[in-house]
Design an enzyme around this catalytic site. Sequence first.
Site, mmCIF file in Angstrom:
data_model
loop_
_atom_site.group_PDB
_atom_site.id
_atom_site.type_symbol
_atom_site.label_atom_id
_atom_site.label_comp_id
_atom_site.label_asym_id
_atom_site.label_seq_id
_atom_site.Cartn_x
_atom_site.Cartn_y
_atom_site.Cartn_z
ATOM 1 N N HIS A 197 0.821 -1.212 0.000
ATOM 2 C CA HIS A 197 0.000 0.000 0.000
ATOM 3 C C HIS A 197 0.859 1.269 0.000
ATOM 4 O O HIS A 197 0.339 2.380 0.081
ATOM 5 C CB HIS A 197 -0.920 -0.018 1.232
ATOM 6 C CG HIS A 197 -2.058 0.945 1.168
ATOM 7 N ND1 HIS A 197 -2.215 1.975 2.077
ATOM 8 C CD2 HIS A 197 -3.096 1.052 0.297
ATOM 9 C CE1 HIS A 197 -3.299 2.660 1.787
ATOM 10 N NE2 HIS A 197 -3.855 2.128 0.714
ATOM 11 N N ASP A 204 17.321 9.585 -7.694
ATOM 12 C CA ASP A 204 18.771 9.728 -7.503
ATOM 13 C C ASP A 204 19.203 9.516 -6.055
ATOM 14 O O ASP A 204 20.307 9.913 -5.670
ATOM 15 C CB ASP A 204 19.250 11.102 -7.988
ATOM 16 C CG ASP A 204 19.175 11.244 -9.507
ATOM 17 O OD1 ASP A 204 19.109 10.201 -10.180
ATOM 18 O OD2 ASP A 204 19.175 12.382 -9.994
ATOM 19 N N HIS A 382 -8.935 11.290 1.267
ATOM 20 C CA HIS A 382 -8.030 10.148 1.204
ATOM 21 C C HIS A 382 -6.761 10.389 2.027
ATOM 22 O O HIS A 382 -5.786 9.662 1.928
ATOM 23 C CB HIS A 382 -7.663 9.864 -0.262
ATOM 24 C CG HIS A 382 -7.124 8.501 -0.506
ATOM 25 N ND1 HIS A 382 -5.814 8.256 -0.854
ATOM 26 C CD2 HIS A 382 -7.717 7.280 -0.461
ATOM 27 C CE1 HIS A 382 -5.623 6.953 -1.010
ATOM 28 N NE2 HIS A 382 -6.762 6.337 -0.792
#
Length: 464
Positions: A197, A204, A382
């Site tokens: 999840h 880099d 969310h």
Amino acid sequence: MSWPTLSKLTPVPALLCLALLGACSSLPTIVPDMVHSPGEPVQLDGTHGPLSPERSKAILERLSAGGAETNIFDLHLAVEEAVVGSPLSAGNKVELLQDGPSTYQAMLAAITAAKDHINMETFILDDDEVGQRFAAELIVKQQEGVQVNLMYDSVGTLGTPKAFFKELAEGGVDLLEFNPVNPMTANAGWEVNQRDHRKLLIVDGRIAFLGGINISSVYSGGSLSQNSKIRPGGELPWRDTDLQIEGPVVAELQKLFIKTWIKQKGEPLVPRNYLPLLEPKGNEVVRAIGSSPEEPYSLIYATLISALRSAQSEIWLTNAYFVPDPQLLTALKQAVARGVDVRLVLPSSTDSWLVFHASRANFSELLEAGVKLYERRGALLHVKTAVIDGVWSTVGSTNLDWRSFLHNYEVNAVVLGNEFGEKMRTAFQEDQANSNEITLQQWRRRSLLVRAKELAARIWEYWL
């Protein structure tokens, strides 16, 4: 406070196994084990799990005995150091990114500037406008000689066509499907209930992005008041949060990615400078925390419980999927009892009917204890964040539910400091201002139908 007993979890019926993609996995334990049945208390402390209230108090007394004035930051720093798992790293620069458009812009800019390698780990990678944009840029960088390693979850990408990944592979990108649904393609054993999840991008070995944002056009619209817009089709914009981090802690996030790639038995990583020497970039103290079902307990859970127990003035949580275990509920209620301002911003609409109503099944208990509850309107929430006492903050992929703490690979960052904490407080207050408060009087008047939905959803809360 009483602790649940560490015990084996009761096997689920065969019918439920079939519902879970046709397989029952052996279930891990957590400290404390998130089981429904009460038992003898288990006292845990320090490096072996969450700090007890007595231990947190002892830390504060030790700090006070040092002669200097003790502030809340000192307390949370001491508590965070005591819950050992990954090192605290100073000298980091942390930027708060809200919603998809600003986050994608920053991520793509970092990808475009990559010189050596790109490591990306995600739960959802959709074949839509946003997904195709990322795929195209990753292929371009691979063809420029930048090594691109992409790990994606099998369940999270069930709806993504195979042709999408084929194009990436033909472009030279190294791909790894996490715990494939098809057992014939699994390299590391078949644990279909264990999901990756995490949402993690490392460029880099020097700059990292993490949080709750997947790669999908559901994030194409902002959710903040000044730029919110309804997506095509009338769907609500998604409200989410990520971090952009530079500095020494990026090495810890890189190690998490490499460890998971190896554990999933991906092809050997093409040699690159994955762990460069990292100079200080800012003033933030950060801990990168990864969790997985194979560990004795979720370090993210342990760290959160310890921070909740040490809270002195404020606990402000924003979370998309709030289905707490008894200990988390108790920590919140005990905080209110000692005078802490405890607030939760939760969704008013969701992409999961069961989670939504299982969350609401806890409202009566929380409201009666004095916890303030708010439901975010105008967006599909969310976010997975917390800010405690204005100095302890966390952003990541971890929901406050059983699945995140028991079955998922997750990643969070804990940031200690007033400056970043104030940014988190401001973000919380903006969400609260765009929310409807749920009062106890109002909640007691909810319909029988709503109550029935809560009861039905609660039966499934462990598996959500």
